[in-house]
Design a protein around this motif. Structure first.
Motif, PDB file in Angstrom:
ATOM      1  N   HIS A   3       0.838  -1.205   0.000  1.00 37.96           N
ATOM      2  CA  HIS A   3       0.000   0.000   0.000  1.00 37.96           C
ATOM      3  C   HIS A   3       0.869   1.249   0.000  1.00 37.96           C
ATOM      4  O   HIS A   3       1.931   1.278   0.621  1.00 37.96           O
ATOM      5  CB  HIS A   3      -0.870   0.034   1.265  1.00 37.96           C
ATOM      6  N   ILE A   4       0.344   2.273  -0.672  1.00 39.43           N
ATOM      7  CA  ILE A   4       0.956   3.601  -0.588  1.00 39.43           C
ATOM      8  C   ILE A   4      -0.166   4.626  -0.470  1.00 39.43           C
ATOM      9  O   ILE A   4      -1.282   4.414  -0.944  1.00 39.43           O
ATOM     10  CB  ILE A   4       1.885   3.939  -1.785  1.00 39.43           C
ATOM     11  N   GLU A  33      -2.360  -2.598 -15.760  1.00 42.75           N
ATOM     12  CA  GLU A  33      -1.281  -3.099 -14.904  1.00 42.75           C
ATOM     13  C   GLU A  33      -1.835  -4.207 -14.010  1.00 42.75           C
ATOM     14  O   GLU A  33      -2.564  -3.938 -13.055  1.00 42.75           O
ATOM     15  CB  GLU A  33      -0.709  -1.964 -14.049  1.00 42.75           C
ATOM     16  N   PRO A  34      -1.495  -5.457 -14.307  1.00 38.41           N
ATOM     17  CA  PRO A  34      -2.078  -6.582 -13.563  1.00 38.41           C
ATOM     18  C   PRO A  34      -1.847  -6.531 -12.052  1.00 38.41           C
ATOM     19  O   PRO A  34      -2.681  -7.012 -11.289  1.00 38.41           O
ATOM     20  CB  PRO A  34      -1.384  -7.809 -14.160  1.00 38.41           C
ATOM     21  N   GLU A  58      -0.321  -5.652  -5.772  1.00 39.31           N
ATOM     22  CA  GLU A  58      -0.097  -7.060  -5.414  1.00 39.31           C
ATOM     23  C   GLU A  58       1.109  -7.205  -4.488  1.00 39.31           C
ATOM     24  O   GLU A  58       1.069  -7.924  -3.504  1.00 39.31           O
ATOM     25  CB  GLU A  58       0.108  -7.888  -6.689  1.00 39.31           C
ATOM     26  N   ASP A  59       2.175  -6.477  -4.810  1.00 38.40           N
ATOM     27  CA  ASP A  59       3.394  -6.500  -4.010  1.00 38.40           C
ATOM     28  C   ASP A  59       4.222  -5.272  -4.377  1.00 38.40           C
ATOM     29  O   ASP A  59       3.819  -4.473  -5.230  1.00 38.40           O
ATOM     30  CB  ASP A  59       4.183  -7.802  -4.225  1.00 38.40           C
ATOM     31  N   GLU A  60       5.366  -5.116  -3.746  1.00 36.53           N
ATOM     32  CA  GLU A  60       6.192  -3.936  -4.022  1.00 36.53           C
ATOM     33  C   GLU A  60       6.709  -3.927  -5.455  1.00 36.53           C
ATOM     34  O   GLU A  60       6.853  -2.859  -6.062  1.00 36.53           O
ATOM     35  CB  GLU A  60       7.348  -3.850  -3.022  1.00 36.53           C
ATOM     36  N   ALA A  61       6.961  -5.090  -6.022  1.00 38.77           N
ATOM     37  CA  ALA A  61       7.405  -5.156  -7.421  1.00 38.77           C
ATOM     38  C   ALA A  61       6.333  -4.601  -8.365  1.00 38.77           C
ATOM     39  O   ALA A  61       6.654  -3.941  -9.355  1.00 38.77           O
ATOM     40  CB  ALA A  61       7.761  -6.590  -7.794  1.00 38.77           C
ATOM     41  N   ALA A  62       5.064  -4.855  -8.062  1.00 39.73           N
ATOM     42  CA  ALA A  62       3.980  -4.318  -8.887  1.00 39.73           C
ATOM     43  C   ALA A  62       3.928  -2.791  -8.771  1.00 39.73           C
ATOM     44  O   ALA A  62       3.662  -2.097  -9.756  1.00 39.73           O
ATOM     45  CB  ALA A  62       2.646  -4.934  -8.478  1.00 39.73           C
ATOM     46  N   CYS A  67       5.381   2.552 -11.206  1.00 41.41           N
ATOM     47  CA  CYS A  67       6.216   3.764 -11.232  1.00 41.41           C
ATOM     48  C   CYS A  67       7.040   3.872 -12.513  1.00 41.41           C
ATOM     49  O   CYS A  67       7.368   4.979 -12.941  1.00 41.41           O
ATOM     50  CB  CYS A  67       7.149   3.787 -10.016  1.00 41.41           C
ATOM     51  N   ALA A  68       7.358   2.748 -13.117  1.00 38.67           N
ATOM     52  CA  ALA A  68       8.139   2.740 -14.358  1.00 38.67           C
ATOM     53  C   ALA A  68       7.251   2.820 -15.599  1.00 38.67           C
ATOM     54  O   ALA A  68       7.762   2.907 -16.713  1.00 38.67           O
ATOM     55  CB  ALA A  68       9.002   1.469 -14.417  1.00 38.67           C
ATOM     56  N   GLY A  69       5.945   2.817 -15.394  1.00 39.97           N
ATOM     57  CA  GLY A  69       5.016   2.732 -16.518  1.00 39.97           C
ATOM     58  C   GLY A  69       4.604   4.070 -17.103  1.00 39.97           C
ATOM     59  O   GLY A  69       4.859   5.139 -16.557  1.00 39.97           O
ATOM     60  N   GLU A  70       3.912   3.975 -18.226  1.00 38.54           N
ATOM     61  CA  GLU A  70       3.508   5.159 -18.984  1.00 38.54           C
ATOM     62  C   GLU A  70       2.437   5.980 -18.276  1.00 38.54           C
ATOM     63  O   GLU A  70       2.422   7.206 -18.388  1.00 38.54           O
ATOM     64  CB  GLU A  70       3.040   4.764 -20.381  1.00 38.54           C
ATOM     65  N   HIS A  71       1.526   5.340 -17.547  1.00 41.33           N
ATOM     66  CA  HIS A  71       0.456   6.094 -16.880  1.00 41.33           C
ATOM     67  C   HIS A  71       1.022   6.983 -15.783  1.00 41.33           C
ATOM     68  O   HIS A  71       0.633   8.155 -15.645  1.00 41.33           O
ATOM     69  CB  HIS A  71      -0.597   5.147 -16.310  1.00 41.33           C
ATOM     70  N   PHE A  72       1.944   6.457 -15.003  1.00 46.16           N
ATOM     71  CA  PHE A  72       2.627   7.198 -13.941  1.00 46.16           C
ATOM     72  C   PHE A  72       3.357   8.399 -14.549  1.00 46.16           C
ATOM     73  O   PHE A  72       3.225   9.527 -14.079  1.00 46.16           O
ATOM     74  CB  PHE A  72       3.599   6.247 -13.242  1.00 46.16           C
ATOM     75  N   ALA A  73       4.110   8.151 -15.610  1.00 42.98           N
ATOM     76  CA  ALA A  73       4.880   9.220 -16.260  1.00 42.98           C
ATOM     77  C   ALA A  73       3.960  10.302 -16.816  1.00 42.98           C
ATOM     78  O   ALA A  73       4.233  11.501 -16.671  1.00 42.98           O
ATOM     79  CB  ALA A  73       5.750   8.634 -17.370  1.00 42.98           C
ATOM     80  N   ARG A  74       2.871   9.898 -17.424  1.00 42.95           N
ATOM     81  CA  ARG A  74       1.935  10.859 -18.005  1.00 42.95           C
ATOM     82  C   ARG A  74       1.291  11.716 -16.908  1.00 42.95           C
ATOM     83  O   ARG A  74       1.154  12.933 -17.062  1.00 42.95           O
ATOM     84  CB  ARG A  74       0.857  10.132 -18.806  1.00 42.95           C
ATOM     85  N   PHE A  75       0.913  11.097 -15.788  1.00 46.93           N
ATOM     86  CA  PHE A  75       0.316  11.836 -14.686  1.00 46.93           C
ATOM     87  C   PHE A  75       1.287  12.891 -14.158  1.00 46.93           C
ATOM     88  O   PHE A  75       0.938  14.061 -14.021  1.00 46.93           O
ATOM     89  CB  PHE A  75      -0.099  10.881 -13.563  1.00 46.93           C
TER      90      PHE A  75
END
Length: 103
Positions: A3-4, A33-34, A58-62, A67-75
């Motif tokens: 959780h964050i 993002e699964p 699901e876990d910290e890796a998810a 954080c490395a994905g396009e949706h995060f970057a776009r936001f």
């Protein structure tokens, strides 16, 4: 489950823009993002300029994949000019009853 929760402070004239960007990020992250399990935008009841993102993975890796994905970057590209944050409030793994019993 990982959780964050983070806070952002947003000027009055940009609040609608921030809300739109956060909702798109959440919708698209949940769809693509699964490992993304929950993505909530919460408006502070006492401070109309403060918003919280409450997210579960699901876990910290998810979370790292998010954080490395396009949706995060776009936001962040959309809000970085005017939003103050993120201020970290929570970052960790939920403690389950069976984990405590196993101890």
């Amino acid at each position: 489950m990982f959780h964050i929760a983070v806070a952002f402070d947003v000027p009055a004239e940009r609040r609608a823009e921030f809300v739109a960007a956060a909702l798109v990020d959440g919708r698209d992250s949940l769809a693509d993002e699964p490992g993304t399990r929950r993505f909530e935008l919460i408006a502070d009841s006492a401070d109309p300029g403060r918003f919280y993102l409450n997210e579960a993975y699901e876990d910290e890796a998810a979370f790292d994949a998010h954080c490395a994905g396009e949706h995060f970057a776009r936001f962040f590209a959309a809000v970085e000019e005017y939003a103050e944050g993120p201020t970290w409030l929570i970052r960790g793994t939920r403690v389950e009853e069976h984990a405590v019993a196993a101890g």
